[in-house]
Design an enzyme around this catalytic site. Structure first.
Site, mmCIF file in Angstrom:
data_model
loop_
_atom_site.group_PDB
_atom_site.id
_atom_site.type_symbol
_atom_site.label_atom_id
_atom_site.label_comp_id
_atom_site.label_asym_id
_atom_site.label_seq_id
_atom_site.Cartn_x
_atom_site.Cartn_y
_atom_site.Cartn_z
ATOM 1 N N CYS A 45 0.826 -1.205 0.000
ATOM 2 C CA CYS A 45 0.000 0.000 0.000
ATOM 3 C C CYS A 45 0.869 1.268 0.000
ATOM 4 O O CYS A 45 1.475 1.557 -1.028
ATOM 5 C CB CYS A 45 -0.981 -0.074 1.167
ATOM 6 S SG CYS A 45 -2.417 0.952 0.892
ATOM 7 N N ARG A 49 -7.932 2.542 1.452
ATOM 8 C CA ARG A 49 -7.542 3.794 0.784
ATOM 9 C C ARG A 49 -6.315 3.528 -0.113
ATOM 10 O O ARG A 49 -5.283 4.192 -0.023
ATOM 11 C CB ARG A 49 -7.254 4.866 1.826
ATOM 12 C CG ARG A 49 -7.521 6.245 1.304
ATOM 13 C CD ARG A 49 -7.712 7.251 2.419
ATOM 14 N NE ARG A 49 -7.715 8.575 1.838
ATOM 15 C CZ ARG A 49 -6.806 9.505 2.091
ATOM 16 N NH1 ARG A 49 -5.839 9.284 2.937
ATOM 17 N NH2 ARG A 49 -6.889 10.674 1.506
ATOM 18 N N HIS A 51 -3.348 -5.147 1.875
ATOM 19 C CA HIS A 51 -2.703 -5.446 3.162
ATOM 20 C C HIS A 51 -2.793 -6.939 3.519
ATOM 21 O O HIS A 51 -3.658 -7.326 4.306
ATOM 22 C CB HIS A 51 -3.413 -4.670 4.278
ATOM 23 C CG HIS A 51 -3.134 -3.211 4.288
ATOM 24 N ND1 HIS A 51 -2.219 -2.628 5.142
ATOM 25 C CD2 HIS A 51 -3.660 -2.203 3.564
ATOM 26 C CE1 HIS A 51 -2.190 -1.323 4.936
ATOM 27 N NE2 HIS A 51 -3.056 -1.031 3.987
ATOM 28 N N GLU A 109 -1.042 -8.561 5.512
ATOM 29 C CA GLU A 109 -0.717 -8.785 6.939
ATOM 30 C C GLU A 109 -1.967 -8.727 7.816
ATOM 31 O O GLU A 109 -1.917 -9.072 8.985
ATOM 32 C CB GLU A 109 0.348 -7.767 7.404
ATOM 33 C CG GLU A 109 -0.154 -6.358 7.716
ATOM 34 C CD GLU A 109 -0.471 -5.503 6.488
ATOM 35 O OE1 GLU A 109 -0.415 -6.022 5.351
ATOM 36 O OE2 GLU A 109 -0.788 -4.316 6.678
HETATM 37 N N1 GLN Z 1 -3.630 6.404 1.167
HETATM 38 C C1 GLN Z 1 -2.320 6.122 1.684
HETATM 39 C C2 GLN Z 1 -1.258 6.916 0.959
HETATM 40 O O1 GLN Z 1 -1.529 7.485 -0.045
HETATM 41 C C3 GLN Z 1 -1.989 4.656 1.611
HETATM 42 C C4 GLN Z 1 -2.978 3.852 2.429
HETATM 43 C C5 GLN Z 1 -2.434 2.585 3.011
HETATM 44 O O2 GLN Z 1 -1.218 2.389 3.106
HETATM 45 N N2 GLN Z 1 -3.329 1.738 3.460
HETATM 46 O O3 GLN Z 1 -0.153 6.966 1.371
#
Ligand code: GLN
Length: 189
Positions: A78, A135, A170, A172
């Site tokens: 992410c 997100r 994610h 994890e």
């Molecule tokens: N929205 C976050 C970003 O732009 C990432 C979100 C996440 O790591 N779950 O950094």
């Protein structure tokens, strides 16, 4: 095998537990010299702008790039996927820039539009991977050296380039260890 988990911000503890469940030793990384004796590094999810800024403030940015050039494997989830990318659409935030990828941050909308999906990944067999997107970003475009392992609606959500691995979600946060095991295998190859 000793794997470092970048522990500046975000979901790092869960990655340590995952690594231990896979039989590796996990070390929380906050200082440059802690990068010396690890074979791989995980960059967790969190907020990529914050983690990027802290990487510079804590003297870790250049050191991680140096260790990567020496062959250290890196897995970014992410926010970690964003930090690995060369190109972040509409942003000049600090990054490692190690993967030939162009990422879109917050690509699926706001926090409340977070979702889960079943991904079919050839490398992991018939059983789908339940992926938790929070997100999340996606990879909009990737260079010829990037291997695409999974897509959602035509956007890349798992990618590998040599010793670098990135997932938009994610793993994890689930009990499925296959992606962490895959990362450990990459290191042994
Ligand atoms: N929205 C976050 C970003 O732009 C990432 C979100 C996440 O790591 N779950 O950094």
């Amino acid at each position: 095998m000793k794997i470092g988990v970048l522990a500046l911000q975000g979901a790092f503890r869960e990655h340590c537990w995952m690594m231990e469940a896979c039989g590796a030793e996990a070390a929380e990384i906050r200082k440059p010299d802690q990068l010396e004796d690890i074979q791989g590094l995980i960059i967790p999810g969190g907020e990529s702008t914050t983690i990027g800024k802290l990487l510079i403030d804590w003297g870790l940015m250049a050191k991680i790039q140096k260790r990567a050039a020496q062959g250290m494997a890196i897995y970014g989830t992410c926010a970690g996927m964003i930090l690995l990318a060369k190109d972040i659409i509409g942003s000049d935030q600090p990054r490692l820039g190690l993967m030939d990828t162009r990422v879109q941050r917050n690509a699926y909308g706001r926090q409340c539009e977070s979702f889960e999906a079943d991904l079919f990944v050839k490398e992991f067999g018939e059983e789908p991977v339940r992926a938790v997107f929070i997100r999340a970003p996606y990879i909009e475009q990737a260079g010829p050296e990037v291997q695409v392992l999974a897509e959602v609606e035509g956007k890349i959500v798992i990618a590998r380039q040599a010793k670098f691995l990135a997932t938009a979600f994610h793993p994890e946060l689930t009990n499925d260890k296959r992606i962490h095991q895959y990362f450990l295998q990459m290191i042994q190859e």
